[in-house]
Design a protein around this motif. Structure first.
Motif, PDB file in Angstrom:
ATOM      1  N   VAL A 125       0.864  -1.168  -0.097  1.00  0.00           N
ATOM      2  CA  VAL A 125       0.043  -0.063  -0.001  1.00  0.00           C
ATOM      3  C   VAL A 125       0.914   1.311  -0.218  1.00  0.00           C
ATOM      4  O   VAL A 125       1.489   1.387   0.907  1.00  0.00           O
ATOM      5  CB  VAL A 125      -0.927   0.005   1.192  1.00  0.00           C
ATOM      6  N   GLY A 126       0.756   2.098  -1.208  1.00  0.00           N
ATOM      7  CA  GLY A 126       1.766   3.179  -1.279  1.00  0.00           C
ATOM      8  C   GLY A 126       1.220   4.539  -1.032  1.00  0.00           C
ATOM      9  O   GLY A 126      -0.093   4.625  -1.597  1.00  0.00           O
ATOM     10  N   GLU A 149       6.017   4.675   2.316  1.00  0.00           N
ATOM     11  CA  GLU A 149       5.741   5.918   2.676  1.00  0.00           C
ATOM     12  C   GLU A 149       4.401   6.382   3.154  1.00  0.00           C
ATOM     13  O   GLU A 149       3.700   7.218   2.582  1.00  0.00           O
ATOM     14  CB  GLU A 149       6.207   6.891   1.327  1.00  0.00           C
ATOM     15  N   PRO A 150       4.276   5.712   4.160  1.00  0.00           N
ATOM     16  CA  PRO A 150       2.741   6.168   4.951  1.00  0.00           C
ATOM     17  C   PRO A 150       2.558   7.585   5.075  1.00  0.00           C
ATOM     18  O   PRO A 150       3.204   8.261   5.781  1.00  0.00           O
ATOM     19  CB  PRO A 150       2.798   5.417   6.239  1.00  0.00           C
ATOM     20  N   PRO A 151       1.393   8.146   5.005  1.00  0.00           N
ATOM     21  CA  PRO A 151       1.206   9.549   5.176  1.00  0.00           C
ATOM     22  C   PRO A 151       1.040  10.210   6.307  1.00  0.00           C
ATOM     23  O   PRO A 151       1.279  11.163   6.710  1.00  0.00           O
ATOM     24  CB  PRO A 151       0.109   9.722   4.236  1.00  0.00           C
ATOM     25  N   PRO A 159       4.437  -3.180   8.970  1.00  0.00           N
ATOM     26  CA  PRO A 159       5.762  -3.277   8.177  1.00  0.00           C
ATOM     27  C   PRO A 159       5.714  -1.960   7.387  1.00  0.00           C
ATOM     28  O   PRO A 159       4.691  -1.485   6.580  1.00  0.00           O
ATOM     29  CB  PRO A 159       6.038  -4.560   7.454  1.00  0.00           C
ATOM     30  N   SER A 160       6.819  -1.003   7.183  1.00  0.00           N
ATOM     31  CA  SER A 160       6.740  -0.233   6.396  1.00  0.00           C
ATOM     32  C   SER A 160       8.119   0.345   6.081  1.00  0.00           C
ATOM     33  O   SER A 160       9.236   0.083   6.290  1.00  0.00           O
ATOM     34  CB  SER A 160       6.178   1.365   7.111  1.00  0.00           C
ATOM     35  N   LEU A 301      12.158   1.315  -3.166  1.00  0.00           N
ATOM     36  CA  LEU A 301      11.253   1.152  -2.300  1.00  0.00           C
ATOM     37  C   LEU A 301       9.921   0.038  -2.694  1.00  0.00           C
ATOM     38  O   LEU A 301       9.822  -0.688  -2.018  1.00  0.00           O
ATOM     39  CB  LEU A 301      10.528   2.333  -2.078  1.00  0.00           C
ATOM     40  N   GLY A 302       9.869   0.084  -4.158  1.00  0.00           N
ATOM     41  CA  GLY A 302       9.082  -0.922  -4.476  1.00  0.00           C
ATOM     42  C   GLY A 302       9.586  -2.390  -4.657  1.00  0.00           C
ATOM     43  O   GLY A 302       8.890  -3.346  -4.157  1.00  0.00           O
TER      44      GLY A 302
END
Length: 341
Positions: A125-126, A149-151, A159-160, A301-302
């Motif tokens: 989830v981006g 990159e959670p807002p 996990p992030s 990142l991806g």
């Protein structure tokens, strides 16, 4: 011990608060009904484990569904295209197919139910934050979720992957001072997402350290070139003092808008104004002069998110501690001027 009785259409209808006929139409995607009703039925069916074949659905055994979903609020802009390329390349290397899933600006959006129904091996989830009900559905189906990159921050242990936003902005501030800037404009993003706040804070904190008496204007714009042009024009009119101006924009697209505002004011880059962006998307090289920017490892990142999910699918554990990838300053023409002044 016996298994729980298989859910029926009537069970789903009771849970969703609708008729059996409505459940049947929603599951077959037939007939007209509100998005909220359809989403409620799909969520109830998923929670109860109902399927048309009478089997409870969940995450399939490895080898039956080598799919990874990439969920983004938008596609086809330079940033998300880089995320997609990185995820797709690594997924292919590891034997997975990547499914592009759009998160629609609709509270009844049923993307978790769709992912649940196809039994994905994992979800990336981006740039968006899933809701608690959405995450609960993934958790019940044993489908792991990784955030890019959670807002915003969350108390949920997820996990992030993110980058060194504050440190990157600090590098931009030091670079502008070293290249001769004596007055400063920082263009933050609106809404004020976590990464945008970190960039603004990192920039201003560093300016306070290395040029504490320098005039500065802090402004904000929607995450677009058009609105950044407006915000930068207003900041240029408000900025007091003398000497070269250093502009830091929270994205390369916003920096492109600043270019237009600077030209509108009769100034030139880099003689009068030095500009630093953030991201290093392809368009940064095409601006004239080319844009100095903070490079984010966007493809990486991806790629890293896919590797984390593949590890989970193989029985490994994913740490809930954030993985932070480093940024770096890439100097180009927008700051190549004589030191001093």
């Amino acid at each position: 011990m016996t298994d729980r009785p298989r859910a029926t259409l009537n069970d789903v209808a009771v849970s969703a608060g609708v008729s059996v006929a409505t459940v049947s139409r929603a599951l077959r995607d037939r007939g007209e009904m509100s998005a909220d009703t359809r989403s409620r039925v799909l969520a109830a069916a998923a929670e109860l484990g109902y399927s048309a074949a009478g089997q409870r659905r969940g995450r399939p055994r490895r080898g039956t569904s080598l799919l990874i979903d990439l969920v983004l609020g938008r596609f086809h802009d330079p940033y998300t295209e880089e995320i997609t390329v990185g995820a797709r390349t690594t997924a292919s290397e590891l034997g997975y197919d990547l499914v592009l899933t759009a998160e629609r600006d609709d509270p009844a959006d049923d993307w978790p139910a769709r992912i649940h129904s196809r039994g994905s091996a994992g979800v990336i989830v981006g740039l968006i934050m899933p809701t608690r009900p959405q995450l609960a559905l993934m958790r019940r189906a044993s489908i792991p979720v990784v955030l890019i990159e959670p807002p915003s921050e969350t108390s949920l242990l997820l996990p992030s992957l993110r980058t060194t936003d504050s440190a990157g902005a600090a590098a931009a501030a030091r670079h502008l001072v070293e290249r001769g800037a004596r007055r400063f404009i920082v263009i933050g993003g609106a809404p004020s997402y976590r990464y945008g706040r970190a960039r603004v804070d990192g920039f201003l904190r560093t300016i306070d350290e290395v040029a504490p008496r320098a005039p500065r204007v802090q402004t904000s714009a929607e995450w677009s070139a058009w609105d950044a042009r407006r915000a930068c024009a207003r900041a240029l009119a408000e900025l007091d003092g003398e000497g070269p101006i250093g502009v830091f924009a929270c994205t390369d697209e916003m920096a492109a808008g600043a270019y237009r505002a600077i030209a509108d004011s009769g100034r030139t880059i880099p003689a009068d104004v030095l500009v630093v962006g953030f991201d290093d998307v392809r368009g940064a090289r095409w601006l004239r002069p080319s844009l100095t920017t903070i490079r984010q490892p966007i493809r990486e990142l991806g790629s890293a998110a896919v590797r984390m999910l593949a590890q989970a699918a193989s029985g490994g554990e994913i740490s809930t501690e954030a993985v932070v990838l480093p940024t770096e300053l890439v100097e180009r023409g927008s700051t190549r001027t004589l030191i001093g002044g």
